[in-house]
Design a protein around this motif. Structure first.
Motif, PDB file in Angstrom:
ATOM      1  N   THR A   1      31.453  47.399  34.834  1.00 38.12           N
ATOM      2  CA  THR A   1      32.581  46.542  35.202  1.00 38.12           C
ATOM      3  C   THR A   1      32.888  46.674  36.690  1.00 38.12           C
ATOM      4  O   THR A   1      33.104  45.674  37.381  1.00 38.12           O
ATOM      5  CB  THR A   1      33.817  46.887  34.350  1.00 38.12           C
ATOM      6  OG1 THR A   1      33.491  46.687  32.970  1.00 38.12           O
ATOM      7  CG2 THR A   1      35.015  46.039  34.732  1.00 38.12           C
TER       8      THR A   1
ATOM      9  N   ALA B   1      30.840  47.513  39.098  1.00 41.73           N
ATOM     10  CA  ALA B   1      29.775  46.860  39.868  1.00 41.73           C
ATOM     11  C   ALA B   1      29.976  45.345  39.887  1.00 41.73           C
ATOM     12  O   ALA B   1      29.811  44.695  40.927  1.00 41.73           O
ATOM     13  CB  ALA B   1      28.412  47.221  39.284  1.00 41.73           C
ATOM     14  N   TYR B   2      30.327  44.783  38.750  1.00 41.88           N
ATOM     15  CA  TYR B   2      30.589  43.333  38.676  1.00 41.88           C
ATOM     16  C   TYR B   2      31.744  42.957  39.597  1.00 41.88           C
ATOM     17  O   TYR B   2      31.659  41.997  40.370  1.00 41.88           O
ATOM     18  CB  TYR B   2      30.894  42.930  37.231  1.00 41.88           C
ATOM     19  CG  TYR B   2      31.493  41.556  37.110  1.00 41.88           C
ATOM     20  CD1 TYR B   2      30.723  40.410  37.347  1.00 41.88           C
ATOM     21  CD2 TYR B   2      32.829  41.382  36.776  1.00 41.88           C
ATOM     22  CE1 TYR B   2      31.288  39.140  37.248  1.00 41.88           C
ATOM     23  CE2 TYR B   2      33.388  40.128  36.679  1.00 41.88           C
ATOM     24  CZ  TYR B   2      32.619  39.009  36.914  1.00 41.88           C
ATOM     25  OH  TYR B   2      33.171  37.757  36.827  1.00 41.88           O
TER      26      TYR B   2
ATOM     27  N   ARG C   1      32.970  44.552  42.201  1.00 38.75           N
ATOM     28  CA  ARG C   1      32.585  44.704  43.608  1.00 38.75           C
ATOM     29  C   ARG C   1      31.746  43.518  44.066  1.00 38.75           C
ATOM     30  O   ARG C   1      31.929  43.007  45.168  1.00 38.75           O
ATOM     31  CB  ARG C   1      31.821  46.007  43.815  1.00 38.75           C
ATOM     32  CG  ARG C   1      32.699  47.218  43.815  1.00 38.75           C
ATOM     33  CD  ARG C   1      31.912  48.485  44.172  1.00 38.75           C
ATOM     34  NE  ARG C   1      32.725  49.650  43.964  1.00 38.75           N
ATOM     35  CZ  ARG C   1      32.639  50.459  42.898  1.00 38.75           C
ATOM     36  NH1 ARG C   1      31.722  50.254  41.965  1.00 38.75           N
ATOM     37  NH2 ARG C   1      33.444  51.490  42.787  1.00 38.75           N
ATOM     38  N   SER C   2      30.823  43.085  43.220  1.00 37.35           N
ATOM     39  CA  SER C   2      29.945  41.965  43.594  1.00 37.35           C
ATOM     40  C   SER C   2      30.721  40.662  43.766  1.00 37.35           C
ATOM     41  O   SER C   2      30.300  39.785  44.502  1.00 37.35           O
ATOM     42  CB  SER C   2      28.829  41.784  42.556  1.00 37.35           C
ATOM     43  OG  SER C   2      29.319  41.167  41.378  1.00 37.35           O
ATOM     44  N   ARG C   3      31.853  40.545  43.098  1.00 36.46           N
ATOM     45  CA  ARG C   3      32.694  39.344  43.195  1.00 36.46           C
ATOM     46  C   ARG C   3      33.816  39.493  44.226  1.00 36.46           C
ATOM     47  O   ARG C   3      34.630  38.591  44.379  1.00 36.46           O
ATOM     48  CB  ARG C   3      33.319  39.036  41.823  1.00 36.46           C
ATOM     49  CG  ARG C   3      32.337  38.799  40.696  1.00 36.46           C
ATOM     50  CD  ARG C   3      31.885  37.405  40.642  1.00 36.46           C
ATOM     51  NE  ARG C   3      33.084  36.561  40.545  1.00 36.46           N
ATOM     52  CZ  ARG C   3      33.047  35.262  40.421  1.00 36.46           C
ATOM     53  NH1 ARG C   3      31.921  34.642  40.367  1.00 36.46           N
ATOM     54  NH2 ARG C   3      34.162  34.558  40.353  1.00 36.46           N
ATOM     55  N   GLY C   4      33.894  40.649  44.878  1.00 34.77           N
ATOM     56  CA  GLY C   4      34.955  40.872  45.851  1.00 34.77           C
ATOM     57  C   GLY C   4      36.320  41.024  45.221  1.00 34.77           C
ATOM     58  O   GLY C   4      37.329  40.669  45.824  1.00 34.77           O
TER      59      GLY C   4
END
Length: 140
Positions: A37, A39-40, A42-45
């Motif tokens: 969760t 990582a997701y 972070r990837s979406r800001g």
């Protein structure tokens, strides 16, 4: 046997960019689901909701592992309404808020989820518990 993580549905199937996984119930999966969760997000800001989302994931996944049946599914997706977190299992008995005494060591998970989420609930069939967290303004 802890099993493997299996993608439960492509992101397009859950209506917005996100992820979905299924796994066999095992306590080690709680930490793993928090990391996935994070990582997701972070990837979406979406760092402003990271810690709150990890807490909600922890509580819902722990409930599914302890009280559910069969495989556990986790879906997380950011959308116009907020960050939707869903956890499902094969137990038709719906998750429910219950009072916890001061001396109880557990029983406050859904109370925390209810306090942190904009809204939360259980699917009509009782298999899925979900929560929606507010996102920073202008972010899906």
């Amino acid at each position: 046997m802890t099993g493997h993580l299996v993608p439960a549905a492509p992101a397009a199937a859950i209506g917005s960019p996100g992820f979905a996984v299924c796994f066999l119930p095992d306590d080690c999966r709680v930490r793993q689901m928090r990391r996935i969760t994070a990582a997701y997000l972070r990837s979406r800001g979406l760092l402003p909701v990271l810690h709150t989302a990890q807490l909600v994931v922890s509580e819902l996944v722990t409930n599914a592992i302890r009280h559910g049946r069969g495989e556990v599914g986790l879906t997380v997706a950011a959308g116009a309404d907020g960050l939707r977190i869903e956890v499902s299992d094969d137990n038709p008995a719906p998750a429910r808020l219950r009072p916890a005494d001061e001396a109880d060591e557990c029983g406050r998970g859904l109370l925390l989820v209810a306090a942190l989420a904009t809204t939360w609930g259980v699917s009509p069939d009782g298999h899925t518990t979900w929560a929606v967290l507010p996102l920073p303004s202008g972010r899906p």
